[in-house]
Design a protein around this motif. Structure first.
Motif, PDB file in Angstrom:
ATOM      1  N   ILE A  44       8.666 -22.376  49.904  1.00 24.40           N
ATOM      2  CA  ILE A  44       8.433 -22.032  51.054  1.00 24.40           C
ATOM      3  C   ILE A  44       6.906 -21.649  51.151  1.00 24.40           C
ATOM      4  O   ILE A  44       6.098 -22.038  52.167  1.00 24.40           O
ATOM      5  CB  ILE A  44       9.109 -20.597  51.508  1.00 24.40           C
ATOM      6  CG1 ILE A  44      10.497 -21.125  51.543  1.00 24.40           C
ATOM      7  CG2 ILE A  44       8.539 -20.244  52.697  1.00 24.40           C
ATOM      8  CD1 ILE A  44      11.471 -20.086  51.606  1.00 24.40           C
ATOM      9  N   LEU A 102       4.188 -16.191  48.181  1.00 24.39           N
ATOM     10  CA  LEU A 102       4.859 -16.069  49.482  1.00 24.39           C
ATOM     11  C   LEU A 102       3.803 -15.355  50.777  1.00 24.39           C
ATOM     12  O   LEU A 102       3.700 -15.848  51.755  1.00 24.39           O
ATOM     13  CB  LEU A 102       6.129 -15.823  49.261  1.00 24.39           C
ATOM     14  CG  LEU A 102       7.077 -15.956  50.428  1.00 24.39           C
ATOM     15  CD1 LEU A 102       7.001 -17.532  50.916  1.00 24.39           C
ATOM     16  CD2 LEU A 102       8.358 -15.630  50.049  1.00 24.39           C
ATOM     17  N   VAL A 103       3.467 -14.138  50.109  1.00 31.29           N
ATOM     18  CA  VAL A 103       2.887 -13.476  51.192  1.00 31.29           C
ATOM     19  C   VAL A 103       2.083 -13.874  51.723  1.00 31.29           C
ATOM     20  O   VAL A 103       1.596 -13.999  52.915  1.00 31.29           O
ATOM     21  CB  VAL A 103       2.708 -11.778  50.587  1.00 31.29           C
ATOM     22  CG1 VAL A 103       2.173 -10.900  51.535  1.00 31.29           C
ATOM     23  CG2 VAL A 103       4.211 -11.398  50.322  1.00 31.29           C
ATOM     24  N   LEU A 119       2.401 -16.671  54.377  1.00 33.01           N
ATOM     25  CA  LEU A 119       2.690 -16.351  55.577  1.00 33.01           C
ATOM     26  C   LEU A 119       2.010 -15.351  56.557  1.00 33.01           C
ATOM     27  O   LEU A 119       2.006 -15.425  57.723  1.00 33.01           O
ATOM     28  CB  LEU A 119       4.041 -15.463  55.400  1.00 33.01           C
ATOM     29  CG  LEU A 119       5.436 -16.366  54.696  1.00 33.01           C
ATOM     30  CD1 LEU A 119       6.354 -15.335  54.590  1.00 33.01           C
ATOM     31  CD2 LEU A 119       5.515 -17.473  55.424  1.00 33.01           C
ATOM     32  N   SER A 173      12.700 -21.200  45.602  1.00 38.53           N
ATOM     33  CA  SER A 173      12.697 -21.463  46.831  1.00 38.53           C
ATOM     34  C   SER A 173      11.499 -20.895  47.452  1.00 38.53           C
ATOM     35  O   SER A 173      10.789 -21.256  48.490  1.00 38.53           O
ATOM     36  CB  SER A 173      14.012 -20.807  47.537  1.00 38.53           C
ATOM     37  OG  SER A 173      14.430 -21.731  48.324  1.00 38.53           O
ATOM     38  N   ALA A 174      11.072 -19.695  46.829  1.00 36.78           N
ATOM     39  CA  ALA A 174       9.729 -18.977  47.360  1.00 36.78           C
ATOM     40  C   ALA A 174       8.646 -19.832  47.112  1.00 36.78           C
ATOM     41  O   ALA A 174       7.702 -19.766  47.990  1.00 36.78           O
ATOM     42  CB  ALA A 174       9.795 -17.528  46.631  1.00 36.78           C
ATOM     43  N   MET A 190      16.411 -18.590  44.072  1.00 38.44           N
ATOM     44  CA  MET A 190      15.625 -18.121  45.084  1.00 38.44           C
ATOM     45  C   MET A 190      14.155 -18.020  44.855  1.00 38.44           C
ATOM     46  O   MET A 190      13.054 -18.247  45.779  1.00 38.44           O
ATOM     47  CB  MET A 190      16.127 -16.998  45.768  1.00 38.44           C
ATOM     48  CG  MET A 190      15.923 -16.864  47.298  1.00 38.44           C
ATOM     49  SD  MET A 190      16.531 -18.100  48.138  1.00 38.44           S
ATOM     50  CE  MET A 190      15.683 -17.852  49.747  1.00 38.44           C
ATOM     51  N   LYS A 191      13.753 -17.946  43.494  1.00 40.18           N
ATOM     52  CA  LYS A 191      12.536 -17.799  43.264  1.00 40.18           C
ATOM     53  C   LYS A 191      11.664 -19.086  43.580  1.00 40.18           C
ATOM     54  O   LYS A 191      10.431 -19.467  43.750  1.00 40.18           O
ATOM     55  CB  LYS A 191      12.195 -17.143  41.728  1.00 40.18           C
ATOM     56  CG  LYS A 191      12.658 -15.723  41.795  1.00 40.18           C
ATOM     57  CD  LYS A 191      12.042 -15.239  40.574  1.00 40.18           C
ATOM     58  CE  LYS A 191      12.734 -13.805  40.328  1.00 40.18           C
ATOM     59  NZ  LYS A 191      14.057 -14.053  39.612  1.00 40.18           N
ATOM     60  N   ILE A 250       8.530 -19.418  59.971  1.00 45.27           N
ATOM     61  CA  ILE A 250       9.519 -19.557  59.082  1.00 45.27           C
ATOM     62  C   ILE A 250      10.440 -20.825  59.315  1.00 45.27           C
ATOM     63  O   ILE A 250      10.835 -21.772  58.274  1.00 45.27           O
ATOM     64  CB  ILE A 250      10.639 -18.495  58.884  1.00 45.27           C
ATOM     65  CG1 ILE A 250       9.506 -17.360  57.939  1.00 45.27           C
ATOM     66  CG2 ILE A 250      11.546 -18.696  57.925  1.00 45.27           C
ATOM     67  CD1 ILE A 250       9.653 -17.483  56.667  1.00 45.27           C
ATOM     68  N   ILE A 274       6.492 -13.483  44.739  1.00 47.85           N
ATOM     69  CA  ILE A 274       5.955 -12.682  46.074  1.00 47.85           C
ATOM     70  C   ILE A 274       4.606 -12.782  46.276  1.00 47.85           C
ATOM     71  O   ILE A 274       4.277 -12.919  47.420  1.00 47.85           O
ATOM     72  CB  ILE A 274       6.586 -11.191  45.650  1.00 47.85           C
ATOM     73  CG1 ILE A 274       7.849 -11.177  45.329  1.00 47.85           C
ATOM     74  CG2 ILE A 274       6.076 -10.377  46.695  1.00 47.85           C
ATOM     75  CD1 ILE A 274       8.498  -9.783  44.778  1.00 47.85           C
TER      76      ILE A 274
END
Lengths: 118, 433
Positions: free
Chosen positions: B249, B90-91, B94, B245-246, B242-243, B25, B87
């Motif tokens: 990221i 993102l998952v 990572l 941002s997701a 934030m979405k 992160i 989501i």
């Protein structure tokens, strides 16, 4: 052996919690003042015309089908690749035939115009 | 040295999990900062330099801002899928990092700890499976937004990602042939045994893998899914705060994972030149190699070796991250039909042919009786180098590299206005006005 996968489960849990946390925290903290203009889909300032769920080009299906064929080929190649040095020439010959059949398929698709985009 | 076991092993597992997760992160956050600073450097401006020393706190400020900003949710969007999509993107980005070894094993009073989250026996297959899951989130985000730009962006992303996945998988096959296993620890170990990194003996696979990795992460010159001049920002047009941002990221998370993967597969992972850092689990023992009679030699793990190899791994990963950013500000974007033509008409046949070429070379070398070692690598380097050169020559065909060279050697023709005609027509200005 299944113990080796436990850390992955843990990492998966941490990632999901992190992703959910991001979405939920911002949902709690941020202000919401909806107006009709804000709720409209953004199409460069125009009022959206027509349906979004319109039919799209058939080429995307072609790509998807070709992908399935060649991705499966990759999956079939992996076990052979790992054991290749022990299996020797006979397995190489067998795989050459397999690959050339698919290569002929690719050439056919190419000549038929299945790979053209316009 | 014994591997760690029991309660300390469990504690080490949790610590490694949280540690590497936090590290990824952090690297993602500072990759966004690095991208802005490097792009500013390339474009001769300053970039973010106000928040903290050299603007180093900028990613944190961005994060706080994105959490507090108002989100919009289009009235016509499918609410559930709209929230689910970030989501789902993102998952996987990572989780993929779990099977990449980041340093040499670390000795502790309770036993040796492997510097990898999970050394699963399926290694590369796990990476392939999870990295391709991200395409679902992208398509879902585009579809659920109920926006034409987003929908087209999602479609383009799916077609592009599946096209290049084929070439990505096929260029991996050559690595698997050399390593003889799919776990990434074994790939690193075999590169130590070979005495050279796979980037040389498998140079064409390396080039194909780098190109495919750029296409898979939707980075320039392959950023068709979010081509700003055509599709606003593509599949995440409707996402804010934030979405958004997701999605950001996850894009950088994929970049970090792909960079680490390229470093591991082709640049030796955490391996540094020399055999002082070799370490591998063999029959429950940590060994550094084999003696002449085939007996294993025990490895001497040390904390400084772990730290040094970790620094090496970080440098290699950082190099590829920098390459991502550098290329973004160097090359123009492809047209979509060019992207698809490159994927299906160039990358796929080349990688297929190259796999067969490498297989043949390896079998011939085994037949001749060359030991797996430095000369084995040299012979493969020669074959791969020839393949790479002919590939480059074919791709170029006197247009790009040779064309640019010809262009610079050309005399520049300066066009001037015919002065004789100009002086005839022009009335001389009266003097003394």
């Amino acid at each position: 052996m299944s113990g080796a996968y436990l850390p992955i489960l843990l990492l998966f849990g941490v990632s999901v919690i992190n992703a959910l946390g991001m979405v939920v925290t911002s949902h709690i903290l941020n202000p919401r003042r909806d107006t009709p203009q804000k709720l409209m889909p953004y199409e460069s300032g125009m009022i959206p015309l027509g349906s979004t769920k319109a039919r799209f080009s058939v080429k995307f299906y072609m790509v998807a089908i070709s992908f399935i064929v060649f991705d499966l080929e990759t999956i079939f190649l992996i076990p052979w690749a790992v054991q290749m040095r022990d299996l020797g020439w006979s397995a190489f010959l067998a795989m050459s035939m397999f690959v050339s059949v698919l290569a002929i398929g690719l050439v056919y698709e190419w000549k038929k115009g299945g790979l053209e985009w316009d | 040295m014994e591997p760690i076991s029991g309660i300390p092993a469990f504690i080490a597992m949790v610590a490694k999990n949280l540690g590497i997760f936090t590290l990824v992160i952090l690297v993602v956050a500072y990759a966004t900062y690095a991208e802005r600073r490097v792009s500013a450097f390339i474009q001769d401006r300053r970039g973010p330099n106000r928040v903290g020393p050299f603007g180093l706190l900028q990613p944190i400020a961005d994060g706080i801002k994105n959490i507090l900003k108002e989100e919009t949710l289009p009235g016509t969007a499918s609410r559930f899928f709209f929230v689910l999509a970030p989501i789902m993107v993102l998952v996987p980005s990572l989780v993929t990092f779990a099977v990449i070894p980041i340093a040499a094993p670390l000795p502790t009073p309770w036993g040796v700890v492997d510097m990898i989250i999970a050394d699963v026996p399926i290694g590369i297959l796990y990476v392939l499976a999870f990295s391709s899951l991200a395409v679902y989130g992208v398509v879902l985000g585009g579809w659920a937004s109920n926006n034409k730009y987003a929908f087209l962006g999602g479609l383009r992303a799916s077609a592009q990602m599946v096209s290049y996945e084929v070439a990505l998988g096929l260029s991996l096959i050559a690595v698997l042939m050399m390593a003889g296993n799919v776990t990434l620890t074994e790939v690193v170990w075999q590169q130590q045994q070979l005495g050279m990194w796979y980037a040389f003996p498998l140079s064409l696979a390396f080039i194909l893998f780098v190109i495919s990795a750029f296409a898979e992460t939707n980075r320039l010159p392959f950023d068709m899914p979010e081509a700003e001049s055509e599709l606003v920002t593509g599949y995440h047009t409707e996402y804010s705060a934030m979405k958004f941002s997701a999605f950001m990221i996850s894009e950088f998370g994929h970049m970090v994972t792909a960079s680490a993967l390229m470093a591991t597969l082709f640049l030796g992972g955490w391996d540094l030149p020399g055999s002082w850092d070799n370490a591998f689990w063999y029959d429950g023992q940590l060994i550094s190699g084999f003696a002449e009679n085939g007996a294993p030699i025990a490895a001497q793990p040390a904390v400084w070796k772990t730290l040094l190899t970790f620094a090496g791994f970080a440098a290699k990963t950082g190099f590829f991250l920098l390459l991502y950013i550098w290329i973004r500000w160097t090359l123009p974007r492809f047209r979509y039909d060019q992207v698809m033509a490159l994927g299906w008409k160039v990358m796929l046949p080349t990688s297929l042919g190259y796999v067969m070429l490498v297989a043949m070379t390896i079998l011939v070398l085994d037949e001749v009786g060359v030991q797996y070692g430095f000369f084995y690598g040299l012979a493969l380097t020669a074959v791969s180098g020839a393949a790479t050169l002919s590939f480059m020559f074919f791709l170029d065909r006197g247009r790009t590299i040779a064309g640019a060279a010809a262009h610079t050697s050309q005399k520049i023709e300066v066009k001037t206005i015919p002065t004789a005609v100009a002086s005839e027509d022009a009335e001389p200005a009266p003097a003394g006005d």
